[in-house]
Design an enzyme around this catalytic site. Structure first.
Site, mmCIF file in Angstrom:
data_model
loop_
_atom_site.group_PDB
_atom_site.id
_atom_site.type_symbol
_atom_site.label_atom_id
_atom_site.label_comp_id
_atom_site.label_asym_id
_atom_site.label_seq_id
_atom_site.Cartn_x
_atom_site.Cartn_y
_atom_site.Cartn_z
ATOM 1 N N GLU A 40 9.998 10.025 33.238
ATOM 2 C CA GLU A 40 11.140 10.855 33.239
ATOM 3 C C GLU A 40 11.604 9.585 32.389
ATOM 4 O OE1 GLU A 40 14.895 13.405 34.585
ATOM 5 O OE2 GLU A 40 14.107 11.992 36.107
ATOM 6 N N LYS A 113 14.408 20.786 32.083
ATOM 7 C CA LYS A 113 14.576 21.034 33.057
ATOM 8 C C LYS A 113 15.894 21.730 34.094
ATOM 9 C CE LYS A 113 15.481 16.021 36.574
ATOM 10 N NZ LYS A 113 16.224 14.590 36.250
ATOM 11 N N CYS A 150 11.403 15.764 37.672
ATOM 12 C CA CYS A 150 12.279 14.763 39.249
ATOM 13 C C CYS A 150 12.932 15.433 40.061
ATOM 14 C CB CYS A 150 13.718 13.764 37.959
ATOM 15 S SG CYS A 150 13.737 12.226 39.148
#
Length: 291
Positions: A40, A113, A150
């Site tokens: 990431e 995300k 993540c």
């Protein structure tokens, strides 16, 4: 599919970070990698340890300089690359975005995300607008990739939605580490929980999972904390949660792992979880809480 992963310790030198990543991509390509997954926000230090408006200068448009670089690299090496970038969509509108680049050097798709944390040393809500693309797998020359980022890895809903749309595997570029004030026992529990929940996604959906984390210590620019010790431990799990590869928790690593995607078909025949889902009884899943 031969999957390459790169677990790297980043520094404040962005050019050096990108150069080291590029050299490792080339190395893994020579070892037969067809798909290479990066961690990431791999170009820079993890800037979200503090809230600083100057850090928005790190963001860039997509397409932009980084996608141009990695598109050229993907075409040169003939590999699919999963990148993770700080996207500048418009003035005041930024995302934490994974960009998938196909082996012919074109952008196959992107994922913004969806779940954005806001915890001490992880002040991501200050920087990132939650994604608005949804959970859409990205088609590439090596298969349909269910790419998330993540904090998304803690939520079974995203993994399930990717699986229901035909993803061949689940991929999570990651930046997560230890809080220095926690005991060694608590740190170990957190790292094990991180691994366990993702292996659970593999089992529940009958799909391999690829998680690639940062590693090494990154200082807190404000000096209010002791910084983050990223715990590495990048891994690939098979569709029964079996560990196919596990990187160390304290040093850089890169590897190519051969993953049999056909095994997912067999596992889903043995454990037909998708068949037995009671979708007629799940409407409350979209509620925040059931009082």
């Amino acid at each position: 599919m031969k999957i390459g992963i790169i677990q790297q310790h980043n520094t404040a030198d962005r050019k050096d970070n990108i150069q080291r990543l590029s050299d490792k991509v080339r190395k893994l390509a020579t070892q037969g990698a067809e798909l290479i997954v990066l961690q990431e926000l791999h170009n820079s230090l993890y800037f979200c340890q503090v809230e600083n408006v100057d850090s928005f200068e790190l963001a860039e448009p997509i397409p932009g300089p980084s996608t141009e670089h990695f598109c050229t690299l993907a075409k040169e090496c003939g590999v699919v690359i999963v990148t993770s970038l700080f996207e500048r969509r418009a003035a005041g509108l930024y995302h934490n975005t994974a960009v998938v680049i196909d082996s012919n050097g074109t952008i196959a798709g992107k994922y913004r995300k969806m779940h954005i944390p806001d915890d001490p040393a992880y002040y991501e809500k200050f920087y990132f607008t939650p994604g608005d693309i949804g959970f859409q797998p990205i088609d590439t020359s090596v298969g349909r990739l269910g790419v998330m980022v993540c904090w998304d890895q803690w939520y079974p809903e995203g993994a399930r939605l990717m699986a229901l749309q035909g993803a061949d595997l689940l991929i999570y570029p990651t930046a997560i580490g230890y809080e220095s004030s926690d005991s060694k026992e608590e740190q170990e529990r957190q790292r094990e929980a991180w691994t366990t929940v993702q292996r659970g996604h593999a089992v529940a959906n009958g799909l391999p999972v690829v998680a690639v984390n940062r590693v090494g210590h990154e200082p807190d620019p404000s000096s209010q904390t002791n910084g983050i010790q990223f715990w590495g431990s990048s891994f690939i799990a098979g569709p029964q949660g079996e560990m196919l590869y596990l990187a160390p928790n304290d040093e850089e690593a890169e590897a190519v792992i051969d993953v049999d995607l056909n095994h997912s078909e067999q596992v889903r025949r043995w454990w037909p979880f998708l068949r037995d889902r009671r979708i007629d009884y799940y409407p409350d899943i979209t509620k925040r809480f059931i009082d």
